[in-house]
Design a protein around this motif. Structure first.
Motif, PDB file in Angstrom:
ATOM      1  N   GLU A 191     -13.643  -3.844  -0.957  1.00 44.88           N
ATOM      2  CA  GLU A 191     -12.244  -3.527  -0.728  1.00 44.88           C
ATOM      3  C   GLU A 191     -12.184  -2.549   0.430  1.00 44.88           C
ATOM      4  O   GLU A 191     -13.078  -1.729   0.589  1.00 44.88           O
ATOM      5  CB  GLU A 191     -11.640  -2.890  -1.984  1.00 44.88           C
ATOM      6  CG  GLU A 191     -10.147  -3.006  -2.048  1.00 44.88           C
ATOM      7  CD  GLU A 191      -9.597  -2.509  -3.380  1.00 44.88           C
ATOM      8  OE1 GLU A 191      -8.413  -2.171  -3.419  1.00 44.88           O
ATOM      9  OE2 GLU A 191     -10.346  -2.454  -4.349  1.00 44.88           O
ATOM     10  N   LEU A 236       2.839   6.707  -1.606  1.00 45.30           N
ATOM     11  CA  LEU A 236       2.898   7.223  -0.243  1.00 45.30           C
ATOM     12  C   LEU A 236       4.273   6.917   0.296  1.00 45.30           C
ATOM     13  O   LEU A 236       4.762   5.806   0.166  1.00 45.30           O
ATOM     14  CB  LEU A 236       1.866   6.522   0.631  1.00 45.30           C
ATOM     15  CG  LEU A 236       0.431   6.715   0.213  1.00 45.30           C
ATOM     16  CD1 LEU A 236      -0.434   5.714   0.936  1.00 45.30           C
ATOM     17  CD2 LEU A 236      -0.001   8.124   0.516  1.00 45.30           C
ATOM     18  N   GLU A 239      -2.877   3.708  11.070  1.00 42.03           N
ATOM     19  CA  GLU A 239      -3.551   4.870  11.662  1.00 42.03           C
ATOM     20  C   GLU A 239      -3.670   5.983  10.627  1.00 42.03           C
ATOM     21  O   GLU A 239      -4.721   6.581  10.459  1.00 42.03           O
ATOM     22  CB  GLU A 239      -2.761   5.400  12.864  1.00 42.03           C
ATOM     23  CG  GLU A 239      -2.801   4.514  14.081  1.00 42.03           C
ATOM     24  CD  GLU A 239      -4.154   4.538  14.771  1.00 42.03           C
ATOM     25  OE1 GLU A 239      -4.930   5.478  14.538  1.00 42.03           O
ATOM     26  OE2 GLU A 239      -4.435   3.593  15.520  1.00 42.03           O
ATOM     27  N   MET A 262       0.823  -1.201   0.000  1.00 40.14           N
ATOM     28  CA  MET A 262       0.000   0.000   0.000  1.00 40.14           C
ATOM     29  C   MET A 262       0.863   1.260   0.000  1.00 40.14           C
ATOM     30  O   MET A 262       0.581   2.226  -0.688  1.00 40.14           O
ATOM     31  CB  MET A 262      -0.863  -0.025   1.254  1.00 40.14           C
ATOM     32  CG  MET A 262      -1.927   1.014   1.295  1.00 40.14           C
ATOM     33  SD  MET A 262      -3.359   0.483   0.379  1.00 40.14           S
ATOM     34  CE  MET A 262      -4.088  -0.607   1.587  1.00 40.14           C
ATOM     35  N   LEU A 279      -6.761   2.470   7.977  1.00 34.19           N
ATOM     36  CA  LEU A 279      -7.045   1.068   7.701  1.00 34.19           C
ATOM     37  C   LEU A 279      -7.032   0.284   9.005  1.00 34.19           C
ATOM     38  O   LEU A 279      -6.278   0.597   9.920  1.00 34.19           O
ATOM     39  CB  LEU A 279      -5.985   0.490   6.763  1.00 34.19           C
ATOM     40  CG  LEU A 279      -5.838   1.195   5.416  1.00 34.19           C
ATOM     41  CD1 LEU A 279      -4.649   0.624   4.655  1.00 34.19           C
ATOM     42  CD2 LEU A 279      -7.110   1.041   4.593  1.00 34.19           C
ATOM     43  N   ASP A 280      -7.872  -0.734   9.076  1.00 33.51           N
ATOM     44  CA  ASP A 280      -7.893  -1.604  10.243  1.00 33.51           C
ATOM     45  C   ASP A 280      -6.935  -2.760   9.977  1.00 33.51           C
ATOM     46  O   ASP A 280      -7.137  -3.519   9.024  1.00 33.51           O
ATOM     47  CB  ASP A 280      -9.318  -2.118  10.446  1.00 33.51           C
ATOM     48  CG  ASP A 280      -9.454  -2.910  11.734  1.00 33.51           C
ATOM     49  OD1 ASP A 280      -8.423  -3.425  12.227  1.00 33.51           O
ATOM     50  OD2 ASP A 280     -10.579  -3.025  12.238  1.00 33.51           O
ATOM     51  N   LEU A 318     -11.436   0.640   1.886  1.00 29.35           N
ATOM     52  CA  LEU A 318     -11.141   1.944   1.296  1.00 29.35           C
ATOM     53  C   LEU A 318     -10.676   2.902   2.373  1.00 29.35           C
ATOM     54  O   LEU A 318     -11.219   2.937   3.458  1.00 29.35           O
ATOM     55  CB  LEU A 318     -12.398   2.509   0.624  1.00 29.35           C
ATOM     56  CG  LEU A 318     -12.939   1.695  -0.545  1.00 29.35           C
ATOM     57  CD1 LEU A 318     -14.277   2.241  -1.012  1.00 29.35           C
ATOM     58  CD2 LEU A 318     -11.954   1.664  -1.682  1.00 29.35           C
ATOM     59  N   PRO A 319      -9.654   3.683   2.049  1.00 34.38           N
ATOM     60  CA  PRO A 319      -9.151   4.615   3.052  1.00 34.38           C
ATOM     61  C   PRO A 319     -10.167   5.707   3.382  1.00 34.38           C
ATOM     62  O   PRO A 319     -10.971   6.084   2.547  1.00 34.38           O
ATOM     63  CB  PRO A 319      -7.922   5.223   2.381  1.00 34.38           C
ATOM     64  CG  PRO A 319      -8.101   4.984   0.930  1.00 34.38           C
ATOM     65  CD  PRO A 319      -8.903   3.755   0.794  1.00 34.38           C
ATOM     66  N   ARG A 320     -10.105   6.187   4.596  1.00 35.48           N
ATOM     67  CA  ARG A 320     -11.094   7.155   5.043  1.00 35.48           C
ATOM     68  C   ARG A 320     -10.664   8.581   4.715  1.00 35.48           C
ATOM     69  O   ARG A 320      -9.543   8.839   4.306  1.00 35.48           O
ATOM     70  CB  ARG A 320     -11.335   7.010   6.531  1.00 35.48           C
ATOM     71  CG  ARG A 320     -10.105   7.411   7.288  1.00 35.48           C
ATOM     72  CD  ARG A 320     -10.324   7.588   8.757  1.00 35.48           C
ATOM     73  NE  ARG A 320      -9.031   7.932   9.315  1.00 35.48           N
ATOM     74  CZ  ARG A 320      -8.548   7.441  10.435  1.00 35.48           C
ATOM     75  NH1 ARG A 320      -9.228   6.565  11.115  1.00 35.48           N
ATOM     76  NH2 ARG A 320      -7.374   7.816  10.879  1.00 35.48           N
ATOM     77  N   ILE A 321     -11.554   9.488   4.971  1.00 33.80           N
ATOM     78  CA  ILE A 321     -11.378  10.853   4.515  1.00 33.80           C
ATOM     79  C   ILE A 321     -10.570  11.719   5.481  1.00 33.80           C
ATOM     80  O   ILE A 321      -9.743  12.517   5.082  1.00 33.80           O
ATOM     81  CB  ILE A 321     -12.772  11.443   4.257  1.00 33.80           C
ATOM     82  CG1 ILE A 321     -12.796  12.163   2.935  1.00 33.80           C
ATOM     83  CG2 ILE A 321     -13.235  12.320   5.362  1.00 33.80           C
ATOM     84  CD1 ILE A 321     -14.187  12.414   2.448  1.00 33.80           C
ATOM     85  N   CYS A 322     -10.842  11.618   6.764  1.00 37.80           N
ATOM     86  CA  CYS A 322     -10.110  12.480   7.699  1.00 37.80           C
ATOM     87  C   CYS A 322      -9.958  11.783   9.037  1.00 37.80           C
ATOM     88  O   CYS A 322     -10.355  10.675   9.187  1.00 37.80           O
ATOM     89  CB  CYS A 322     -10.813  13.813   7.890  1.00 37.80           C
ATOM     90  SG  CYS A 322     -12.494  13.677   8.464  1.00 37.80           S
ATOM     91  N   GLU A 372       0.382   3.928  -4.070  1.00 42.54           N
ATOM     92  CA  GLU A 372      -0.075   5.263  -4.422  1.00 42.54           C
ATOM     93  C   GLU A 372       1.011   6.313  -4.167  1.00 42.54           C
ATOM     94  O   GLU A 372       0.727   7.479  -3.966  1.00 42.54           O
ATOM     95  CB  GLU A 372      -1.357   5.608  -3.657  1.00 42.54           C
ATOM     96  CG  GLU A 372      -2.493   4.632  -3.874  1.00 42.54           C
ATOM     97  CD  GLU A 372      -2.972   4.558  -5.333  1.00 42.54           C
ATOM     98  OE1 GLU A 372      -2.734   5.525  -6.086  1.00 42.54           O
ATOM     99  OE2 GLU A 372      -3.555   3.530  -5.714  1.00 42.54           O
ATOM    100  N   LEU A 390      -3.440   5.869   7.351  1.00 43.92           N
ATOM    101  CA  LEU A 390      -4.199   5.553   6.145  1.00 43.92           C
ATOM    102  C   LEU A 390      -5.658   5.237   6.466  1.00 43.92           C
ATOM    103  O   LEU A 390      -6.473   5.068   5.571  1.00 43.92           O
ATOM    104  CB  LEU A 390      -3.571   4.361   5.418  1.00 43.92           C
ATOM    105  CG  LEU A 390      -2.132   4.558   4.963  1.00 43.92           C
ATOM    106  CD1 LEU A 390      -1.596   3.298   4.318  1.00 43.92           C
ATOM    107  CD2 LEU A 390      -2.036   5.718   3.988  1.00 43.92           C
TER     108      LEU A 390
END
Lengths: 353, 367
Positions: A347, A203, A275, A197, A279-280, A349-353, A201, A277
């Motif tokens: 899938e 990162l 944390e 990951m 993601l769990d 998906l990463p969260r916004i904030c 992208e 990104l």
């Protein structure tokens, strides 16, 4: 992270001189170009008695019950910190065999190459395949190479199929699980997924998180040698992560699963990346770990045994099989609350904030 | 992990819980404004640990949930009909539009990309000078500065192929709308820590005074939330209605002036529709005239949307704290994350998704 996997010095064969530097459609034609590609690259690195016969298939002699598995590898990007698609394809299938309680015997290797793939990249992937085979003492005995037009593939897809002898003491299956069984995870979770990951992208983190791709048949074999039928189930939590595999086991076995969040081994950097990104880690893909369901009485010894092997040094008991909340995975959070852990939807998906 | 583990300490959490139990004498309903707080409450199992007198209701602070369905339709239209590179945060992709979600458009061939920062979209515009790049700029005051910065960058770089499709919303007008709703049962608020990190706390004083509600600016970790709840309950029990800051390691009264400067350089306050709720006056941002060339709504000749909403979805009541996710007849049956009827079931900050993923209710209902 992927400790001791990389040796300080890696002996690499120099790439043979070739009169082409990228893959063209002709390399998949079966004709002269195909043969040149195979001779100079594939047979050079992976050749052995069986493969060198160049027959349509391999003939094998195996006694007793065997395990048989297949897997396709489409990881993008094909090179990532800690490895590439080559060793992933070998280790992945070896691990699928290991989860059946089998020692790998022979593998097949199918390459689907995209027109335009630089030969240097193919060479690097094949070298990784060679290393992984040597490390696991397993041979490629049959294979295939195809080329697809540019844009119809993604550099390289690999399929490997594996066959292996099942350990004589192995009794592995959801039907053997019983209430009280300890759930052991063999290493830190989420490492591979975050390594990919972080690259995918663009990162960039301050430190590199390396994939933990590795063969697991050795520690599994040691477990089965020592504890035999007291190891009730083995699973590798690849796609969908730990949460998905445990949900499958809960559903198929009919038992409940209770997890302790604080017991789940997680690298600090990986945790930090999760944390950031959003993601769990329970849902992030793994490559180099497995989950074992073991009889309660031997669980601690099993963990201690695993911890003596470099590939499973972070093994820990993370939960138990319970009669309560049948077919559900329930996690006790760090602060003592409980929540249900569901299967991954779509899938992550990463969260916004 | 430093700065995190201490806010997840089980012993500290237990102490706060004990204090809350000791302080509370009657029933109170507290709304956490932000979807991130909702998820933390559910994910850590806090809702079940609180004394029965305290009811937490979940606020509208899920940017993805309140983004109007027209905007999603427009994003899909841009990606499908105009051939733009449509960039979005991952959250937004599964949210249903009138006909399809961005994820479905992507599967059908549209160029939809998940990014972590609008600045990556600016970079895409630089490397793809022959394509139009549109960033789907949703969010509260928290995400707005980065989106503003992307427009400033694009202007400075002279990029003509970059624009943002914006649907920014603001927290204080939403609190006002909730308190003005006669069905409301909210006695106190946990305000969103990250929003106040940017905007400061000044805007909340008149709200606390006018509606006689305590507003405690709270963080997102378990210990933050428990402390925020305790501070709210202490005020309620004493009959006070003040603005307090629990999340003091991040929030200053004046907020982040540099970020605010950037915001008001690029954006102006405007009326906004909130999906499932209503039109709230002066509740969002739009690009100022000087930045019109980077505004996708002005740049492209958008077709009038039909904005079809699923009629049986009660997301508005859920986001105003009037109903809870499991009080919806469709929860976990007709409406699941795989086949959502409304946005709160898909977004990672949506209240319905939080209940579905982490609480026992979904499975009990499904059986």
């Amino acid at each position: 992270m992927s400790m001791q996997k990389k040796k300080a010095i890696r002996l690499e064969c120099p790439m043979p001189r070739l009169d082409f530097d990228t893959i063209t459609l002709g390399h998949g034609s079966g004709g002269l170009l195909t043969n040149r590609l195979l001779d100079k690259l594939v047979f050079e690195l992976l050749g052995n008695k069986q493969l060198n016969t160049r027959h349509d298939g391999a003939t094998l002699q195996l006694d007793g019950p065997i395990a048989f598995t297949t897997d396709s590898f489409v990881v993008s990007p094909i090179f990532f910190p800690g490895g590439n698609i080559g060793e992933l394809a070998i280790n992945g299938t070896i691990n699928d065999l290991a989860m059946c309680g089998a020692q790998p015997h022979s593998l097949s290797l199918s390459l689907i190459l995209e027109e335009g793939l630089p030969i240097t990249e193919l060479w690097e992937v094949l070298q990784a395949i060679q290393r992984a085979c040597q490390q696991a003492d397993v041979h490629i005995v049959t294979g295939d190479t195809k080329v697809v037009e540019r844009g119809k593939g993604d550099k390289i897809f690999i399929n490997t199929t594996g066959i292996g002898r099942i350990h004589p003491q192995a009794r592995i299956g959801t039907q053997y699980i019983e209430a009280g069984d300890a759930i052991i995870v063999s290493g830190q979770v989420a490492t591979h997924g975050i390594a990919i990951m972080s690259l995918r992208e663009g990162l960039e983190f301050e430190t590199t998180i390396e994939s933990d791709t590795r063969p697991l048949h050795e520690p599994v074999s040691q477990l089965l040698d020592t504890f035999g039928a007291d190891i009730h189930l083995l699973r590798d939590p690849t796609r969908g992560g730990l949460a998905t595999v445990l949900n499958e086991v809960a559903r198929d076995s009919g038992w409940g699963i209770a997890l302790q969040q604080s017991a789940i081994p997680l690298d600090e950097q990986v945790e930090g990346a999760c944390e950031m990104l959003g993601l769990d880690p329970l849902y992030v893909a793994n490559e180099g770990i497995f989950v074992a369901f073991a009889k309660k009485d031997i669980a601690q010894q099993a963990v201690e045994l695993l911890r003596t092997h470099p590939y499973t040094a972070h093994a820990a008991v993370i939960g138990q099989v319970v009669e309560a909340h049948a077919k559900q995975v329930v996690l006790r959070s760090r602060i003592g609350g409980t929540r249900v852990v569901n299967m991954l939807t779509g899938e992550q998906l990463p969260r916004i904030c | 992990m430093k700065f995190l583990s201490e806010y997840r300490d089980p012993e500290v959490a237990a102490q706060y819980l004990k204090l809350i139990k000791k302080t509370v004498t009657r029933p109170w309903t507290i709304m956490e404004v932000c979807g991130g707080q909702t998820h933390s409450l559910v994910k850590n199992g806090i809702l079940d640990m609180l004394p029965p007198e305290i009811t937490m209701v979940h606020g509208p602070g899920c940017p993805v949930c309140v983004t109007p369905v027209e905007l999603i339709d427009q994003a899909v239209w841009l990606a499908e009909e105009k051939g733009v590179i449509l960039c979005s945060f991952g959250d937004m992709l599964r949210v249903p539009g009138s006909h399809k979600s961005l994820l479905e458009a992507k599967a059908q061939g549209a160029d939809v990309r998940i990014l972590y920062s609008p600045l990556e979209a600016v970079r895409l515009a630089q490397t793809h000078p022959d394509r139009e790049v549109v960033f789907f700029a949703v969010g509260f005051e928290t995400t707005a500065p980065a989106n503003a910065l992307s427009v400033v960058h694009a202007k400075r770089l002279g990029l003509k192929n970059y624009s943002i499709l914006t649907s920014h919303v603001l927290v204080p007008p939403a609190i006002e709308a909730i308190m003005e709703d006669e069905q409301t049962r909210v006695n106190g608020f946990l305000a969103a820590g990250h929003v106040c990190t940017i905007m400061g706390t000044m805007e909340y004083y008149p709200l606390a005074e006018r509606f006689r509600v305590p507003i405690v600016v709270t963080g997102f970790e378990p210990v933050d939330l428990l402390q925020g709840i305790l501070m709210t309950v202490q005020q309620l029990e004493k009959g006070e209605a003040r603005v307090e800051v629990q999340y003091s390691r991040m929030v200053r009264e004046e907020g982040n002036p540099r970020a605010q400067e950037l915001l008001f350089e690029v954006f102006e306050v405007t009326d906004r529709w909130w999906r499932g709720i209503e039109l709230i006056p002066m509740s969002g941002f739009r690009l100022k005239e000087a930045y019109a060339p980077w505004d996708a709504t002005r740049k492209f000749d958008m077709p009038p949307g039909e904005a079809k909403e699923e009629e049986t979805c009660i997301s508005g009541d859920i986001m105003k704290g009037i109903k809870k996710p499991h009080e919806c007849p469709n929860f976990g049956t007709r409406c699941t994350p795989e086949r959502p009827l409304g946005a709160p079931m898909v977004s990672s900050e949506g209240a319905c998704a939080a209940y579905y993923h982490f609480s026992n209710l979904a499975k009990q209902l499904a059986q």
